[in-house]
Enzyme design. Structure first.
Site, PDB file in Angstrom:
ATOM      1  N   LEU A   1      11.331 -20.231  -4.770  1.00 59.51           N
ATOM      2  CA  LEU A   1      10.206 -19.343  -4.203  1.00 59.51           C
ATOM      3  C   LEU A   1       8.857 -19.609  -4.847  1.00 59.51           C
ATOM      4  CD1 LEU A   1       9.505 -17.041  -2.212  1.00 59.51           C
ATOM      5  CD2 LEU A   1      10.003 -15.283  -4.347  1.00 59.51           C
TER       6      LEU A   1
ATOM      7  N   ARG B   1     -12.426   1.875  -8.044  1.00 61.36           N
ATOM      8  CA  ARG B   1     -11.287   2.994  -8.107  1.00 61.36           C
ATOM      9  C   ARG B   1     -11.968   3.563  -9.609  1.00 61.36           C
ATOM     10  NH1 ARG B   1      -5.562   2.363  -5.515  1.00 61.36           N
ATOM     11  NH2 ARG B   1      -6.096   2.007  -3.366  1.00 61.36           N
TER      12      ARG B   1
ATOM     13  N   SER C   1      -7.475  -5.697  -4.990  1.00 61.61           N
ATOM     14  CA  SER C   1      -8.407  -6.446  -4.240  1.00 61.61           C
ATOM     15  C   SER C   1      -9.773  -6.348  -4.767  1.00 61.61           C
ATOM     16  CB  SER C   1      -8.619  -5.433  -3.007  1.00 61.61           C
ATOM     17  OG  SER C   1      -9.218  -4.224  -2.965  1.00 61.61           O
TER      18      SER C   1
ATOM     19  N   ASP D   1       0.790  -1.189   0.191  1.00 58.85           N
ATOM     20  CA  ASP D   1       0.064   0.122  -0.163  1.00 58.85           C
ATOM     21  C   ASP D   1       0.984   1.467   0.014  1.00 58.85           C
ATOM     22  OD1 ASP D   1      -2.470   1.343   0.231  1.00 58.85           O
ATOM     23  OD2 ASP D   1      -2.580   1.535   2.122  1.00 58.85           O
TER      24      ASP D   1
ATOM     25  N   ASN E   1       1.181   3.636  -3.007  1.00 56.27           N
ATOM     26  CA  ASN E   1       1.571   4.020  -4.550  1.00 56.27           C
ATOM     27  C   ASN E   1       1.115   5.246  -4.751  1.00 56.27           C
ATOM     28  OD1 ASN E   1       2.669   1.360  -4.429  1.00 56.27           O
ATOM     29  ND2 ASN E   1       1.272   0.603  -6.053  1.00 56.27           N
TER      30      ASN E   1
ATOM     31  N   HIS F   1       2.125   3.487  -9.039  1.00 53.90           N
ATOM     32  CA  HIS F   1       1.836   1.997  -9.285  1.00 53.90           C
ATOM     33  C   HIS F   1       3.086   1.418 -10.065  1.00 53.90           C
ATOM     34  CE1 HIS F   1      -1.906   2.350  -7.497  1.00 53.90           C
ATOM     35  NE2 HIS F   1      -2.456   2.756  -8.335  1.00 53.90           N
TER      36      HIS F   1
ATOM     37  N   GLU G   1     -12.380  -4.716  -3.690  1.00 54.30           N
ATOM     38  CA  GLU G   1     -12.930  -3.483  -3.661  1.00 54.30           C
ATOM     39  C   GLU G   1     -12.318  -2.504  -4.570  1.00 54.30           C
ATOM     40  OE1 GLU G   1     -12.119  -5.570  -1.183  1.00 54.30           O
ATOM     41  OE2 GLU G   1     -14.054  -6.149  -0.900  1.00 54.30           O
TER      42      GLU G   1
ATOM     43  N   ARG H   1       2.260  -5.040   6.085  1.00 52.00           N
ATOM     44  CA  ARG H   1       1.629  -4.065   5.278  1.00 52.00           C
ATOM     45  C   ARG H   1       2.558  -2.389   5.302  1.00 52.00           C
ATOM     46  NH1 ARG H   1      -4.461  -2.365   4.696  1.00 52.00           N
ATOM     47  NH2 ARG H   1      -4.102  -0.562   3.503  1.00 52.00           N
TER      48      ARG H   1
END
Ligand code: IPE
Ligand code: IPE
Ligand code: MG
Length: 252
Positions: free
Chosen positions: A136, A76, A70, A25, A27, A42, A72, A193
């Site tokens: 990974l 945007r 997300s 979070d 950007n 971004h 949500e 975060r």
């Protein structure tokens, strides 16, 4: 903490999380501070993703789950959503060969059918190409929401009960988790975060039940090896009790 010190900690056997989940979070605020449009933030964030993947692999993390978009975030402005989708496509095109060379296995979780066909095809191809890799495990959450995940699992189970494949009694924690997006992946040991907010924002609601939570003010495009190691140091100082007493944990 200095980099050399954190490396020494890791080398000295400091407990490295097996699975790290990250809410990337900040950007937009990073861009705003530079009088740039949000999409420039971004774009700058992709660099931080690359660095984080490299450091995670270097530190011996097995699973890295990154929250990229997300459920949500569809709300945007359309221009921002569209630029983000183009950026995902572009980053995927540019990075997959390198990831593959570095033995990274790539996997995407989220409501895939909501994504554009072209992006969906690239995602499928990237997963296919890297599926045998043993380094990974990089999991990207796109169009993902913790509630979507849980509702989806409930639907699958209800369908199986209705089809007599399962009985209601068969449903327990373990069976439920097998219908979730991160099936087969151990729960995150550490959630990071960035961006200063201290909330989960509908990320892995089920899987974060016992994760250690680390919040930092650093905006995502500024996230780097040093910040990553600060989170690892924080994690190294936690005692994970899972409901037991501290004394019980010390006894084992
Ligand atoms: C995170 O940065 C990226 C996405 C959610 C896609 P933001 O875009 O939320 O940045 P801020 O929170 O507005 O600074
Ligand atoms: C969370 O960030 C989602 C991602 C990082 C992809 P948001 O910026 O969407 O979260 P809120 O709206 O501040 O809770
Ligand atoms: Mg945000």
């Amino acid at each position: 903490m200095e980099d050399s010190e954190s490396v020494a900690n890791t080398a000295a056997g400091m407990d490295v999380p097996r699975h790290i989940a990250v809410i990337m979070d900040g950007n937009g605020r990073w861009a705003k501070a530079r009088s740039l449009p949000r999409h420039a933030g971004h774009r700058a964030g992709v660099k931080a993703v690359r660095e984080t993947v490299e450091v995670a692999a270097k530190r011996g993390v097995s699973f890295l789950t990154l929250f990229a978009f997300s459920s949500e975030n569809w709300q945007r402005p359309q221009d921002e959503v569209s630029r983000l989708m183009s950026l995902f496509l572009e980053a995927l095109q540019r990075e997959v060969d390198d990831l593959h060379r570095n033995n990274v296995r790539l996997r995407f979780v989220g409501a895939r059918q909501q994504l554009r066909p072209r992006l969906l095809r690239k995602i499928g191809a990237a997963e296919e190409k890297t599926k045998e890799n043993s380094g990974l495990n990089l999991i990207i959450a796109v169009a993902y929401g913790g509630r979507w995940d849980i509702v989806n699992a409930a639907r699958q189970l209800a369908g199986k009960v209705a089809g007599k494949e399962l009985t209601v009694k068969d449903i327990d924690d373990e069976r439920f988790a097998r219908e979730l997006a991160l099936v087969g992946v151990p729960d995150p040991d550490l959630l990071i975060r960035t961006g200063g907010e201290q909330r989960i924002s509908n990320f892995l609601l089920w899987n974060l039940a016992y994760s250690e939570l680390y919040f930092c003010d650093c905006l995502w495009p500024d996230f780097c090896e040093r910040e990553f190691d600060k989170a690892l140091s924080f994690y190294g100082l936690r005692q994970r009790r899972y409901g037991h007493t501290g004394e019980q944990v010390e006894a084992v």
